[in-house]
Scaffold this motif. Structure first.
Motif, PDB file in Angstrom:
ATOM      1  N   MET A  93       0.781  -1.306  -0.046  1.00  0.00           N
ATOM      2  CA  MET A  93       0.067  -0.029  -0.021  1.00  0.00           C
ATOM      3  C   MET A  93       0.822   1.207   0.034  1.00  0.00           C
ATOM      4  O   MET A  93       0.573   2.190  -0.608  1.00  0.00           O
ATOM      5  CB  MET A  93      -0.932   0.104   1.168  1.00  0.00           C
ATOM      6  N   ASN A 150      -2.107   7.769   1.658  1.00  0.00           N
ATOM      7  CA  ASN A 150      -3.559   7.634   2.494  1.00  0.00           C
ATOM      8  C   ASN A 150      -3.795   6.132   2.689  1.00  0.00           C
ATOM      9  O   ASN A 150      -4.643   5.940   3.774  1.00  0.00           O
ATOM     10  CB  ASN A 150      -4.572   8.361   1.849  1.00  0.00           C
ATOM     11  N   GLY A 151      -3.496   5.218   1.802  1.00  0.00           N
ATOM     12  CA  GLY A 151      -4.024   3.700   2.051  1.00  0.00           C
ATOM     13  C   GLY A 151      -3.456   3.047   3.505  1.00  0.00           C
ATOM     14  O   GLY A 151      -4.291   2.648   4.004  1.00  0.00           O
ATOM     15  N   LEU A 190      -2.454   4.522   5.962  1.00  0.00           N
ATOM     16  CA  LEU A 190      -3.071   5.287   7.313  1.00  0.00           C
ATOM     17  C   LEU A 190      -4.482   4.655   7.374  1.00  0.00           C
ATOM     18  O   LEU A 190      -4.719   4.465   8.687  1.00  0.00           O
ATOM     19  CB  LEU A 190      -3.278   6.720   6.678  1.00  0.00           C
ATOM     20  N   VAL A 191      -5.261   4.436   6.489  1.00  0.00           N
ATOM     21  CA  VAL A 191      -6.525   3.860   6.528  1.00  0.00           C
ATOM     22  C   VAL A 191      -6.736   2.543   7.085  1.00  0.00           C
ATOM     23  O   VAL A 191      -7.290   2.078   7.855  1.00  0.00           O
ATOM     24  CB  VAL A 191      -7.546   3.950   5.242  1.00  0.00           C
ATOM     25  N   ALA A 192      -5.685   1.949   6.381  1.00  0.00           N
ATOM     26  CA  ALA A 192      -5.600   0.217   6.745  1.00  0.00           C
ATOM     27  C   ALA A 192      -5.163   0.098   8.173  1.00  0.00           C
ATOM     28  O   ALA A 192      -5.682  -0.609   8.878  1.00  0.00           O
ATOM     29  CB  ALA A 192      -4.552  -0.230   5.700  1.00  0.00           C
TER      30      ALA A 192
END
Lengths: 324, 286
Positions: free
Chosen positions: B85, B91-92, B94-96
């Motif tokens: 990611m 941002n990926g 972070l969300v993960a």
């Protein structure tokens, strides 16, 4: 005579989409008489979630800024409505006008420490703001402390009126997202998101555009919070200022598709159904499911299910035409 | 009285330093904001509780097992989930990692319920007299451990070949990859060390206070405030920032009451970001 749906340079005009959104909203509002108490309640909650999700989508999807401080704005709006209604006797228009104003002002104030730095700081900073507000309200006796507040029932709208207001707010939010998606404002905002240096080089005032997105998001979230206050009547800081609003807004957008107008709508339907009907009462399980869903979507379908579905439908359509 | 408060604040800062070092390392090397750091901390404490309850192992051994398990989990997560990611954008992950933190706190709540749990040892309640001032033994031990870890980490990063490779990967991962550094494995290793440090901090928190499934967020914020204070990727700066935070928080709690403990952290965080966005000691990877 053909209706000019596109501008001379081939872009879609804004008004057909806005007209469609308004027509959908009018339809939803017209249905209020036919709905029972349960349906009205569920739909109002869902519409409030939709407002929060679209507000989050404008900021994260088009502005590239991930916020974990939705509860600061939504909860701030709710507390604003409850405090105003119970202490000043202000009516519905004034309180519901003050809630988005408070959200916008909060965003403006928070932008001073947060918007000058990398996006990561923004995320952590919004989380800190949300937790700070919760910690403060727990100690603030005027706002009810840990017991919470209630809106005077005599001056609150009834279920059907709240539903209509939520329809209006959702129209506003979806309209704002649609406008952000297709207007010059949104195009510049996306340029800032994708390549800040290049956008600045082309003359886009990057900080001002980010600030505009943040303030718009804050105002919409505050409005949703005000409506939630009128719907819940009584609330306490654990729930109203807790991380749940942020988790749900993020989840709904990520699942449906960040940076699309229809994505958060789809995400709201899916997530709300999943979490409220299937997992109601299982808080720990629903946390695990929410987390798993986030990880899986980011890993395997980072664009979300709506863009995936439209692309799949598009390929299918092309194949059917070829075989026909 | 107030000297004892300051001393306890300094020692509490050691605990905060331990909580923040892993976050600072991952932020500095991987450019990844690990939202699951607080959850990993909490998980470390709960793993130790689980191991001591299920096996006849003494607490130090069980704690070491928990730390190793957390490190292994961190390695696998980074190697097989997060690195892919990271390549695609910031941002990926972070969300993960936010998703991972939800999973962890949900699982902990499923197994243990949502009430706070503490690790029972004699150390948790013991107090010592240092220079005639009363201090909590758990704070003093945490401080000593955190100091040793900070110095060891600093020396590893600045004096060894491995540290040079880590610094190279932090400065420019593509070039580091070109000159033969296995950046993916290195990233996983850094994340593993960070997770192990988080778990160790969780153990200390579990001994000194208590942990609950929700307390991860509050420790994430504490660690984040420390990182912002100390400068990203700056191990010794992080330690200094942690001590400052510990002192400020303890003084504020003594002055205004315990309800304001967390609020102080958040306010300090905003003030530093607004006034000194580069932290007190500047950004550098040791």
């Amino acid at each position: 005579m053909t209706i000019p749906l596109r501008t001379p340079d081939g872009r879609w005009r804004l008004w057909p989409g806005l007209a469609l959104i308004a027509a959908l909203a009018a339809g939803a509002a017209a249905a209020s008489g036919a709905l029972g108490r349960y349906e009205l309640n569920v739909l109002t909650t869902m519409l409030c979630y939709l407002v929060l999700a679209q507000a989050w989508n404008i900021l994260a999807g088009y502005g590239g800024l991930i916020s974990l401080g939705v509860s600061a704005f939504a909860g701030g709006g709710a507390y604003c409505v409850a405090l105003l209604a119970s202490h000043t006797g202000a009516g519905l228009p004034l309180t519901l006008g003050a809630a988005p104003l408070l959200g916008a002002l909060a965003a403006l104030a928070l932008s001073v420490p947060l918007l000058r730095l990398r996006g990561d700081y923004f995320t952590i900073g919004t989380l800190a703001a949300a937790l700070a507000l919760q910690a403060w309200v727990y100690n603030w006796d005027f706002a009810g402390g840990s017991v919470g507040l209630s809106v005077p029932i005599a001056r609150s709208p009834d279920l059907a009126q709240t539903y209509l207001l939520a329809c209006g707010a959702a129209t506003l939010a979806v309209g704002a997202a649609y406008w952000t998606a297709y207007s010059t404002f949104g195009m510049r905002l996306r340029a800032v998101r994708d390549n800040e240096e290049a956008a600045a080089g082309l003359g886009v005032p990057t900080v001002r555009y980010r600030l505009a997105a943040f303030v718009l998001c804050g105002a919409l979230s505050g409005l949703a919070g005000g409506l939630i206050a009128y719907q819940q009547i009584a609330f306490e800081p654990g729930g109203m200022l807790g991380p749940g609003w942020s988790i749900n807004a993020l989840l709904m957008c990520v699942v449906g598709g960040v940076g699309t107008v229809a994505g958060p709508v789809v995400g709201t339907l899916v997530v709300y159904y999943l979490l409220t009907t299937l997992l109601a009462g299982y808080d720990a399980v629903s946390l695990v499911v929410e987390g798993l869903l986030l990880v899986l979507i980011v890993r395997f379908a980072p664009q979300g299910i709506w863009p995936l579905a439209t692309r799949y439908a598009g390929t299918l359509l092309v194949r059917m035409r070829r075989t026909a | 009285m107030s000297a004892a408060v300051v001393l306890n604040g300094i020692l509490l800062g050691g605990l905060y330093g331990m909580s923040a070092m892993g976050l600072s390392l991952v932020f500095g090397v991987l450019r990844l904001v690990n939202m699951a750091h607080g959850a990993m901390l909490v998980l470390g404490a709960y793993l130790a509780v689980l191991i001591t309850a299920g096996t006849p192992l003494p607490l130090p051994v069980a704690g070491a097992c928990a730390v190793l398990l957390a490190g292994g989990l961190g390695y696998v997560l980074q190697r097989h989930l997060l690195t892919a990611m990271l390549v695609r954008g910031a941002n990926g992950p972070l969300v993960a990692t936010f998703g991972l933190s939800l999973i962890a706190s949900g699982l902990v709540a499923l197994r243990f319920g949502s009430d706070p749990v503490s690790i029972p040892t004699a150390l948790g309640t013991a107090g010592w007299s240092l220079w005639g001032l009363d201090v909590r033994a758990a704070y003093a031990v945490s401080f000593a451990l955190a100091g040793v870890v900070a110095v060891a980490l600093h020396l590893t990063l600045s004096r060894t070949r491995l540290g040079a490779a880590v610094r190279a990967a932090a400065a420019d991962p593509r070039t580091a990859d070109l000159i033969g550094i296995d950046v993916r494995t290195l990233y996983a290793l850094v994340f593993a060390v960070a997770s192990a440090l988080a778990a160790l901090a969780g153990l200390l928190v579990g001994v000194a206070f208590s942990v609950s499934p929700q307390s991860g967020t509050s420790y994430l914020l504490i660690a984040m405030a420390v990182v912002v204070l100390g400068g990203i990727g700056n191990v010794l700066g992080t330690f200094a920032g942690a001590i400052l935070l510990g002192v400020v928080q303890t003084l504020a709690a003594a002055q205004f009451g315990g309800g304001y403990r967390d609020l102080v952290v958040y306010i300090l965080f905003f003030v530093v970001l607004a006034v000194l966005p580069r932290g007190l000691f500047g950004r550098r990877l040791t």
